[in-house]
Design a protein around this motif. Structure first.
Motif, PDB file in Angstrom:
ATOM      1  N   ALA A 129       0.857  -1.188   0.000  1.00 22.01           N
ATOM      2  CA  ALA A 129       0.000   0.000   0.000  1.00 22.01           C
ATOM      3  C   ALA A 129       0.892   1.237   0.000  1.00 22.01           C
ATOM      4  O   ALA A 129       1.491   1.571   1.035  1.00 22.01           O
ATOM      5  CB  ALA A 129      -0.911   0.000   1.222  1.00 22.01           C
ATOM      6  N   PRO A 130       1.027   1.920  -1.137  1.00 26.25           N
ATOM      7  CA  PRO A 130       1.896   3.100  -1.181  1.00 26.25           C
ATOM      8  C   PRO A 130       1.248   4.307  -0.505  1.00 26.25           C
ATOM      9  O   PRO A 130       0.028   4.482  -0.554  1.00 26.25           O
ATOM     10  CB  PRO A 130       2.087   3.344  -2.675  1.00 26.25           C
ATOM     11  N   VAL A 131       2.074   5.127   0.112  1.00 29.94           N
ATOM     12  CA  VAL A 131       1.631   6.373   0.735  1.00 29.94           C
ATOM     13  C   VAL A 131       2.546   7.481   0.248  1.00 29.94           C
ATOM     14  O   VAL A 131       3.781   7.353   0.316  1.00 29.94           O
ATOM     15  CB  VAL A 131       1.682   6.292   2.270  1.00 29.94           C
ATOM     16  N   TRP A 132       1.959   8.541  -0.243  1.00 38.14           N
ATOM     17  CA  TRP A 132       2.735   9.669  -0.766  1.00 38.14           C
ATOM     18  C   TRP A 132       2.211  10.955  -0.150  1.00 38.14           C
ATOM     19  O   TRP A 132       1.091  11.357  -0.413  1.00 38.14           O
ATOM     20  CB  TRP A 132       2.621   9.721  -2.294  1.00 38.14           C
ATOM     21  N   HIS A 133       3.016  11.554   0.730  1.00 37.89           N
ATOM     22  CA  HIS A 133       2.619  12.790   1.421  1.00 37.89           C
ATOM     23  C   HIS A 133       1.224  12.656   2.039  1.00 37.89           C
ATOM     24  O   HIS A 133       0.382  13.558   1.940  1.00 37.89           O
ATOM     25  CB  HIS A 133       2.669  13.985   0.478  1.00 37.89           C
ATOM     26  N   GLY A 134       0.983  11.522   2.689  1.00 38.88           N
ATOM     27  CA  GLY A 134      -0.277  11.290   3.372  1.00 38.88           C
ATOM     28  C   GLY A 134      -1.418  10.870   2.472  1.00 38.88           C
ATOM     29  O   GLY A 134      -2.538  10.706   2.947  1.00 38.88           O
ATOM     30  N   ARG A 135      -1.153  10.687   1.196  1.00 41.49           N
ATOM     31  CA  ARG A 135      -2.205  10.270   0.266  1.00 41.49           C
ATOM     32  C   ARG A 135      -2.053   8.791  -0.073  1.00 41.49           C
ATOM     33  O   ARG A 135      -0.953   8.243  -0.080  1.00 41.49           O
ATOM     34  CB  ARG A 135      -2.149  11.108  -1.013  1.00 41.49           C
ATOM     35  N   ASN A 136      -3.205   8.186  -0.382  1.00 46.87           N
ATOM     36  CA  ASN A 136      -3.238   6.766  -0.726  1.00 46.87           C
ATOM     37  C   ASN A 136      -3.550   6.582  -2.202  1.00 46.87           C
ATOM     38  O   ASN A 136      -4.168   7.442  -2.842  1.00 46.87           O
ATOM     39  CB  ASN A 136      -4.289   6.039   0.112  1.00 46.87           C
TER      40      ASN A 136
ATOM     41  N   MET B   3      12.542   1.969  -4.197  1.00 47.33           N
ATOM     42  CA  MET B   3      13.879   2.461  -4.552  1.00 47.33           C
ATOM     43  C   MET B   3      14.018   3.948  -4.260  1.00 47.33           C
ATOM     44  O   MET B   3      15.125   4.484  -4.267  1.00 47.33           O
ATOM     45  CB  MET B   3      14.173   2.169  -6.020  1.00 47.33           C
ATOM     46  N   ALA B   4      12.877   4.626  -4.024  1.00 39.14           N
ATOM     47  CA  ALA B   4      12.947   6.041  -3.645  1.00 39.14           C
ATOM     48  C   ALA B   4      13.546   6.218  -2.260  1.00 39.14           C
ATOM     49  O   ALA B   4      13.911   7.335  -1.864  1.00 39.14           O
ATOM     50  CB  ALA B   4      11.558   6.668  -3.698  1.00 39.14           C
ATOM     51  N   GLY B   5      13.634   5.119  -1.495  1.00 42.42           N
ATOM     52  CA  GLY B   5      14.340   5.165  -0.214  1.00 42.42           C
ATOM     53  C   GLY B   5      13.504   5.478   0.984  1.00 42.42           C
ATOM     54  O   GLY B   5      14.033   5.686   2.079  1.00 42.42           O
ATOM     55  N   GLY B   6      12.188   5.521   0.840  1.00 49.43           N
ATOM     56  CA  GLY B   6      11.330   5.815   1.976  1.00 49.43           C
ATOM     57  C   GLY B   6      11.147   4.614   2.873  1.00 49.43           C
ATOM     58  O   GLY B   6      11.504   3.478   2.524  1.00 49.43           O
ATOM     59  N   PRO B   7      10.577   4.814   4.049  1.00 54.25           N
ATOM     60  CA  PRO B   7      10.363   3.697   4.985  1.00 54.25           C
ATOM     61  C   PRO B   7       9.265   2.748   4.503  1.00 54.25           C
ATOM     62  O   PRO B   7       8.422   3.107   3.680  1.00 54.25           O
ATOM     63  CB  PRO B   7       9.955   4.399   6.278  1.00 54.25           C
ATOM     64  N   TRP B   8       9.293   1.552   5.037  1.00 55.42           N
ATOM     65  CA  TRP B   8       8.257   0.569   4.768  1.00 55.42           C
ATOM     66  C   TRP B   8       8.001  -0.202   6.060  1.00 55.42           C
ATOM     67  O   TRP B   8       8.801  -0.165   6.987  1.00 55.42           O
ATOM     68  CB  TRP B   8       8.641  -0.377   3.629  1.00 55.42           C
ATOM     69  N   ALA B   9       6.885  -0.905   6.113  1.00 57.58           N
ATOM     70  CA  ALA B   9       6.554  -1.672   7.313  1.00 57.58           C
ATOM     71  C   ALA B   9       5.548  -2.760   6.965  1.00 57.58           C
ATOM     72  O   ALA B   9       4.725  -2.598   6.060  1.00 57.58           O
ATOM     73  CB  ALA B   9       5.980  -0.762   8.395  1.00 57.58           C
TER      74      ALA B   9
ATOM     75  N   VAL C 215       4.366   1.236   2.203  1.00 63.78           N
ATOM     76  CA  VAL C 215       5.625   1.782   1.717  1.00 63.78           C
ATOM     77  C   VAL C 215       5.433   3.270   1.438  1.00 63.78           C
ATOM     78  O   VAL C 215       4.483   3.667   0.762  1.00 63.78           O
ATOM     79  CB  VAL C 215       6.120   1.026   0.460  1.00 63.78           C
ATOM     80  N   ASP C 216       6.298   4.084   2.005  1.00 66.38           N
ATOM     81  CA  ASP C 216       6.206   5.522   1.811  1.00 66.38           C
ATOM     82  C   ASP C 216       7.077   5.926   0.624  1.00 66.38           C
ATOM     83  O   ASP C 216       8.266   5.624   0.570  1.00 66.38           O
ATOM     84  CB  ASP C 216       6.662   6.281   3.063  1.00 66.38           C
ATOM     85  N   CYS C 217       6.460   6.601  -0.326  1.00 60.61           N
ATOM     86  CA  CYS C 217       7.197   7.020  -1.522  1.00 60.61           C
ATOM     87  C   CYS C 217       7.226   8.537  -1.649  1.00 60.61           C
ATOM     88  O   CYS C 217       7.319   9.083  -2.752  1.00 60.61           O
ATOM     89  CB  CYS C 217       6.593   6.383  -2.765  1.00 60.61           C
ATOM     90  N   SER C 218       7.178   9.217  -0.506  1.00 63.54           N
ATOM     91  CA  SER C 218       7.149  10.682  -0.523  1.00 63.54           C
ATOM     92  C   SER C 218       8.441  11.300  -1.020  1.00 63.54           C
ATOM     93  O   SER C 218       8.464  12.481  -1.392  1.00 63.54           O
ATOM     94  CB  SER C 218       6.824  11.216   0.875  1.00 63.54           C
TER      95      SER C 218
END
Length: 309
Positions: free
Chosen positions: A42-49, A74-80, A93-96
């Motif tokens: 589930a990607p998250v980008w600046h709080g958006r889904n 690969m953008a290097g954001g955190p994941w869980a 996965v955060d892709c912000s």
């Protein structure tokens, strides 16, 4: 005071996930989850889904395959790890860090949207998973450093905790309890308007954060008194709602008013009024609007209407 039950589950509740907290520190199990071809991200980008179908009012969550998720990871954001859904591992996965992650994904994957405007239309369970992902990624991106010594932290427990390698402190996601209450005097309910509301005509239930050393009932009485000068007697629990926007849980109550003269705290509200049942049933005719349907505030109001004459 009449006890008013919750008529149905609140939005963002009813998660289908098994959170498998006992496996979060199992390196072998985690590696297997990450290798699984059935894993969902589930990607998250600046709080958006990531959602599709919103324009047609039929939104649905979009989960990425492992291959598609690798591009945004690969953008290097955190994941869980969020948990297992019918046996399938689900990760956030955060892709912000990406300026725009959509070009990194296969064409037609959907749009990155604010979940709050669509949760009431999503299939059961999806809103809960997306809210879970949003809340956890918000915490991860804002708690990279130790609050004890300031050193950079490292993820633990499959991304559900952070540890400081310098002082040994462990940090876990924070959820702030907030009370939200519909105050009634039998025939009327008390609603307020805040400058923070998205609509200029919106009136909603009063709410506030619980302070240290305070019971939930005490928080209800204090907040109502501070914001409106209304004294509250009996307080009855209704239901709760996760509200990871960014990191709260809303604890809903119905409360009995012991006074009726309103004095608004201008630092908290622009206005507060008593509304009759007829006014609340037809707010447009009365010149105001109610909170959105995904909110526990709306549920508190609707259940009061449905359970009182």
């Amino acid at each position: 005071m009449l006890s008013i039950p919750a008529s149905r589950p609140n939005a963002y509740t009813g998660s289908p996930l098994d959170r498998v907290s006992n496996l979060r520190d199992d390196a072998e199990a985690l590696a297997g989850f990450l290798r699984s071809p059935d894993a969902l991200f589930a990607p998250v980008w600046h709080g958006r889904n990531l959602l599709r179908g919103a324009a047609e009012n039929r939104p649905e969550a979009v989960f990425l395959s492992p291959d598609a998720a690798q591009a945004v990871r690969m953008a290097g954001g955190p994941w869980a790890l969020l948990g297992l859904w019918d046996g399938r591992p689900v990760f956030a996965v955060d892709c912000s860090a990406a300026e725009d992650p959509l070009p990194l994904l296969p064409e037609g994957m959907g749009s990155l949207l604010d979940l709050r405007g669509l949760a009431g239309l999503l299939p059961a369970g999806e809103a809960s998973i997306l809210a879970h992902a949003r809340g956890l990624m918000h915490w991860r991106t804002r708690h990279r450093f130790c609050g004890v010594c300031g050193h950079g932290c490292e993820p633990r427990s499959a991304g559900n905790a952070m540890a400081c390698p310098n002082c040994g402190a462990q940090h876990f996601p924070r959820t702030d309890p907030a009370v939200i209450m519909l105050v009634t005097d039998g025939a009327r309910c008390l609603l307020g308007h805040s400058a923070r509301f998205p609509a200029a005509t919106m009136y909603s239930t009063l709410a506030g954060f619980v302070e240290p050393g305070e019971s939930l009932e005490e928080a209800v009485r204090r907040e109502v008194l501070e914001e409106s000068a209304i004294r509250v007697g009996e307080v009855r629990y209704h239901s709760s709602q996760p509200w990871p926007f960014p990191a709260s849980i809303m604890l809903g109550f119905h409360a009995e008013a012991l006074s009726e003269a309103i004095t608004v705290d201008p630092n908290e509200l622009r206005d507060a009024r008593w509304f009759t049942r007829d006014e609340v049933r037809d707010p447009e005719a009365a010149g105001f609007s109610l909170p959105r349907v995904d909110s526990i505030a709306r549920r508190l109001i609707e259940d009061w209407l449905e359970n009182t004459p």
